[in-house]
Write a protein that holds these residues in place. Structure first.
Motif, PDB file in Angstrom:
ATOM      1  N   HIS A   1     -17.288 -20.259  72.825  1.00  0.00           N
ATOM      2  CA  HIS A   1     -17.725 -18.888  72.537  1.00  0.00           C
ATOM      3  C   HIS A   1     -18.914 -18.568  73.429  1.00  0.00           C
ATOM      4  O   HIS A   1     -19.822 -19.385  73.602  1.00  0.00           O
ATOM      5  N   GLU A   2     -18.882 -17.376  74.024  1.00  0.00           N
ATOM      6  CA  GLU A   2     -19.991 -16.916  74.865  1.00  0.00           C
ATOM      7  C   GLU A   2     -20.430 -15.542  74.415  1.00  0.00           C
ATOM      8  O   GLU A   2     -19.597 -14.675  74.128  1.00  0.00           O
ATOM      9  N   GLN A   3     -21.728 -15.327  74.341  1.00  0.00           N
ATOM     10  CA  GLN A   3     -22.256 -14.005  74.027  1.00  0.00           C
ATOM     11  C   GLN A   3     -23.448 -13.685  74.922  1.00  0.00           C
ATOM     12  O   GLN A   3     -24.156 -14.584  75.386  1.00  0.00           O
ATOM     13  N   LEU A   4     -23.623 -12.403  75.191  1.00  0.00           N
ATOM     14  CA  LEU A   4     -24.801 -11.946  75.907  1.00  0.00           C
ATOM     15  C   LEU A   4     -25.927 -11.722  74.909  1.00  0.00           C
ATOM     16  O   LEU A   4     -25.721 -11.094  73.859  1.00  0.00           O
ATOM     17  N   LEU A   5     -27.094 -12.211  75.222  1.00  0.00           N
ATOM     18  CA  LEU A   5     -28.275 -11.946  74.396  1.00  0.00           C
ATOM     19  C   LEU A   5     -28.963 -10.715  74.976  1.00  0.00           C
ATOM     20  O   LEU A   5     -29.874 -10.816  75.798  1.00  0.00           O
ATOM     21  N   GLU A   6     -28.513  -9.542  74.560  1.00  0.00           N
ATOM     22  CA  GLU A   6     -28.988  -8.292  75.145  1.00  0.00           C
ATOM     23  C   GLU A   6     -30.031  -7.596  74.286  1.00  0.00           C
ATOM     24  O   GLU A   6     -31.014  -7.048  74.809  1.00  0.00           O
ATOM     25  N   THR A   7     -29.806  -7.554  72.992  1.00  0.00           N
ATOM     26  CA  THR A   7     -30.662  -6.771  72.096  1.00  0.00           C
ATOM     27  C   THR A   7     -31.505  -7.687  71.210  1.00  0.00           C
ATOM     28  O   THR A   7     -31.296  -8.902  71.166  1.00  0.00           O
ATOM     29  N   GLY A   8     -32.460  -7.062  70.530  1.00  0.00           N
ATOM     30  CA  GLY A   8     -33.302  -7.808  69.603  1.00  0.00           C
ATOM     31  C   GLY A   8     -34.441  -8.557  70.260  1.00  0.00           C
ATOM     32  O   GLY A   8     -35.051  -9.435  69.637  1.00  0.00           O
TER      33      GLY A   8
END
Length: 812
Positions: free
Chosen positions: A24-31
């Motif tokens: 699983h890959e996700q972008l850490l864009e917000t927060g």
């Protein structure tokens, strides 16, 4: 005849397949929270960041200004610009506050039973990464992608992990605006114990022909140990159809990659004209259990560099029609944005450009991916410094310890991309004139050959005498020369490769819509208004006009083509106004200005490079109050050989391209044209004397209203897509008012927001992010951004004394 062949295909990032639960890959864009300045204890879990600024990544903290002469003043002698004495350089890094420390913090969840990796596409600079109060990794080079295994640093339950990143930009660490902060994306990847690591595949094509191609896939695995491994890989064509499949089993021997070979019948070959892309989808099984699925995107193509003959792509001879670009996106700063990159590449494609040099830094992966998709060849270049300094706090501080690590990351990240056709190991490095310099060059070239034996290596060299005499140039696969066009023939005769690449060319300077008289060749011309002439005959002392590089490409097979300095204007390096010449703070080298508006020079290149389109362009504008009865030279850039000029119906005769001078080969010029208000018409003729095209410009009347033209009619509701809206001050008949400089204001309503504006004036200190900007010679650009919900975005543009303009863009 010495022939060196490089057969390759390629891929983009080891992108992840989301169809399985193993990876699983996700972008850490917000927060994210951001703080400019030191913050003691900011890496700890308990640190209170509630008062910090909330930001989204990618983020460039410095682009919001303010511009100031005192930001990063540098008292230096720029040796590559032939300077002997130090002087105060103003605006060299853009006049923006990029220097200093910045902190970023966020929280994330991750499965504690899986392997977890953070990937940073770039962080400017000297990044220290902390997870839950412990340092995960340090990476000093702000342009390089890097990754950290953080599995052992996660909370046991995997929830609410704290990620903190400290960045620091030192003064005098760059020669241009580098940007600041987490200006590229951050990825969080989780995978099973046995998995393909970051950038863990390598694809080559040992044989490429129209009837079939062979494809070799080498897959690295982590933690495989002595397990029995089975890999099932299917090759999918550009339409998603399976065209080859292999299932292979075995053990990983001595940590060597797992190798599979395929045949693709009747391959669709990648080129700038046909950017076909394949995918290799691999399923990894350990003892019969699926542990990972990994997708590698690639293209099938062959490259060949033949002594005396030049460069061949898929067996076809061609010259590089390339540009160099820095990484900033003008008013958006260094923060990466795919929509902005696509807009830039679209303009370059229409000009006939087919290649990009990432001068002088490692690119964002989004740029390389787009070059794969849109059809641009690439020369990827990592360094502007080696072990000898150009800047007091430049990369030389890290070279000996970090150069190989940085090179390996770059090579493994991009060696599968079909767009990449050569590597550059440096730009105008002082080491080139060192007696031991060739050893450093060989060290870097050997790394390239080890990690990727399929592509040649070059270096941008500007000290021709040194490198011809000391063996530096002879050792490289491809000798690349920055300028010094008058020495190409000498280099060809003396060097064993019998090839010469224009790794950096022209450095012509111009300000959009500004014209100086007389229209004649000038080196280092300077004026009281701190602008340069768009007659495209002014250049820096070390360089030349574009026509000389056109002629070298046309006249000699052994020239490989060129990479123009630069495709776009960029922040910093405001030559020739760089020495105590504030408020200049952006370059004038660009074929396209900082507002993404083409200069006249764009059409000169288009007339030579774009063989598929008609080009007919007239300069200058025709508003010259006070010059009535005086000469105002008229130039025409066209792909046709002949044209006739008419002013208010009076013919000034036909001009035909000829060899009387190098300018006459590529431009049609009427130096004796006399200014009188009214109409300028040009009729273009083909080689048979048949009239084929006509163009008219007119003297503009009183400014009347605002005209708006959008680059996009609709946007995706993702909160990221951009539309570039050209703002024109025109008279009642729609003629551009080419001397208007009034303040223009913007308001956005509905399904989107205002992003930034720019006008292309290298002396303008208006802040990009405020909803107002002065016009520059009647034009500017404003950028709007889609929201996350469907609807209509409405842009309203007003200016005192003008009828306002309005445009609507659908967001869906």
């Amino acid at each position: 005849m010495h022939i060196r062949k490089f057969f390759l295909l390629a891929t983009i990032l080891c992108s992840v397949c989301s169809l399985n639960a193993q990876r699983h890959e996700q972008l850490l864009e917000t927060g994210w929270k951001f703080h400019k300045g030191e913050a003691n204890g900011a890496e700890t879990i308990s640190f209170n960041d509630s008062q910090w600024e909330s930001v989204c990544i990618p983020h460039d903290w410095a682009i919001y200004g303010p511009f100031d002469r005192n930001n990063d003043l540098q008292n230096v002698a720029i040796t590559q610009n032939l300077e002997k004495q130090a002087s105060v350089k103003t605006g060299r890094t853009g006049g923006l506050p990029y220097v200093g420390v910045g902190w970023y913090r966020t929280r994330f969840d991750a499965d504690p039973d899986k392997k977890t990796t953070l990937v940073f596409d770039g962080a400017m600079s000297e990044a220290r990464v902390y997870v839950n109060g412990k340092e995960a990794c340090f990476w000093p080079f702000g342009y390089n992608s890097f990754h950290c295994d953080i599995t052992e640093l996660l909370h046991k339950e995997g929830k609410d992990n704290v990620l903190a990143v400290r960045l620091e930009n030192r003064p005098q660490s760059s020669r241009w605006y580098p940007g600041a902060g987490l200006y590229r994306n951050v990825h969080l990847i989780t995978a099973e114990k046995i998995h393909v690591p970051v950038w863990g595949t390598q694809i080559t094509t040992p044989h490429v022909a129209n009837d079939y191609a062979s494809v070799c896939l080498r897959t690295s695995l982590q933690n495989a140990g002595k397990e029995e491994i089975t890999i099932e890989t299917e090759i999918l064509d550009p339409n998603g159809k399976r065209v080859s499949f292999k299932k292979n089993s075995g053990r990983i021997n001595h940590r060597q990659p797992f190798t599979q070979n395929f045949i693709v019948e009747n391959p669709q070959l990648w080129s700038p004209e046909t950017p076909f892309l394949y995918q290799a989808v691999s399923k990894i099984y350990a003892n019969g259990e699926l542990t990972d699925t990994y997708t590698t995107r690639f293209g099938i193509r062959s490259i060949e560099f033949v002594a005396d003959k030049g460069f061949f792509l898929n067996g076809q001879h061609r010259k590089f029609q390339g540009v160099c670009n820095h990484h900033d996106l003008g008013p958006l700063g260094a923060a990466i944005n795919v929509s902005a990159l696509r807009h830039q590449l679209t303009l370059l494609k229409d000009m006939g450009c087919d290649a990009i040099r990432t001068a002088h830094n490692m690119p964002a992966p989004e740029l390389v991916r787009l070059c794969d998709e849109m059809g641009f060849m690439m020369m990827i270049e990592p360094f502007d410094e080696w072990d000898i300094a150009k800047c007091e706090n430049g990369y030389h501080r890290y070279f000996n310890e970090w150069a190989e690590k940085d090179m390996v990351n770059m090579l493994r990240q991009y060696r599968n991309n079909p767009c990449v056709v050569m590597w550059s190991i440096g730009n105008e490095v002082p080491t080139q004139c060192s007696s031991e310099g060739y050893k450093v060059a060989k060290f870097l070239q050997d790394i390239c050959h080890r990690e990727d034996p399929t592509r040649p290596v070059t270096c941008g060299m500007d000290q021709v005498s040194c490198v011809l005499d000391n063996g530096f140039a002879a050792m490289l696969d491809i000798p690349g020369f920055n300028y010094r066009a008058h020495r190409y023939e000498e280099a060809y005769q003396r060097l064993p490769q019998n090839l010469v690449l224009g790794s950096e060319t022209s450095s012509t300077v111009s300000s959009r819509g500004v014209y100086k008289f007389p229209a004649e060749r000038k080196a280092d011309a300077k004026y009281e208004d701190h602008q340069s002439s768009s007659y495209d005959l002014e250049y820096c002392s070390w360089s030349n006009i574009p026509d000389i590089d056109f002629a070298l490409a046309d006249d000699y097979q052994w020239t490989l083509g060129q990479f123009v300095w630069t495709g776009f204007d960029y922040l910093g390096e405001p030559s020739p106004y760089d020495t105590d010449a504030w408020p200049n703070h952006s370059s004038m080298f660009g074929i396209i200005d900082l507002a993404s508006l083409p200069k006249d020079r764009y059409y000169l290149y288009r007339s030579v490079w774009n063989k598929q389109a008609e080009t007919l362009h007239i300069l200058p504008h025709w508003n010259w109050e006070g010059r009535e009865g005086k000469e105002v030279p008229v130039f025409v850039y066209t792909n046709y050989p002949t044209a006739e000029l008419f002013i208010n119906g009076k013919s000034y005769g036909k001009q035909t391209k000829n060899n009387q001078s190098v300018e006459n080969r590529y431009r049609l010029m009427w130096h004796n044209a006399i200014y009188e208000p009214g109409e300028v018409k040009v009729v273009a003729y083909d080689e048979h004397g048949t009239a084929k095209a006509e163009k008219i410009i007119r003297t503009a009347g009183k400014p009347h209203h605002i005209e708006l033209v959008s680059s996009r009619q609709s946007l995706t509701a993702d909160g990221k897509e951009l539309a570039y809206v050209t703002v024109r001050v025109v008279d009642k008949d729609g003629n551009l008012c080419p001397t208007d400089m009034r303040l223009v204001k913007f308001k956005v309503k509905g399904a989107g927001s205002y992003k930034a504006s720019a006008n292309g004036d290298p002396t303008c200190l208006d802040l990009f992010h405020l909803p107002q900007m002065h016009a520059f010679n009647g034009m500017l650009t404003t950028i709007v951004q889609s929201g996350k919900e469907a609807g209509v975005l409405e842009l309203q543009v007003t200016a005192k004394g003008l009828k306002s303009g309005k445009i609507q863009i659908e967001v869906k």
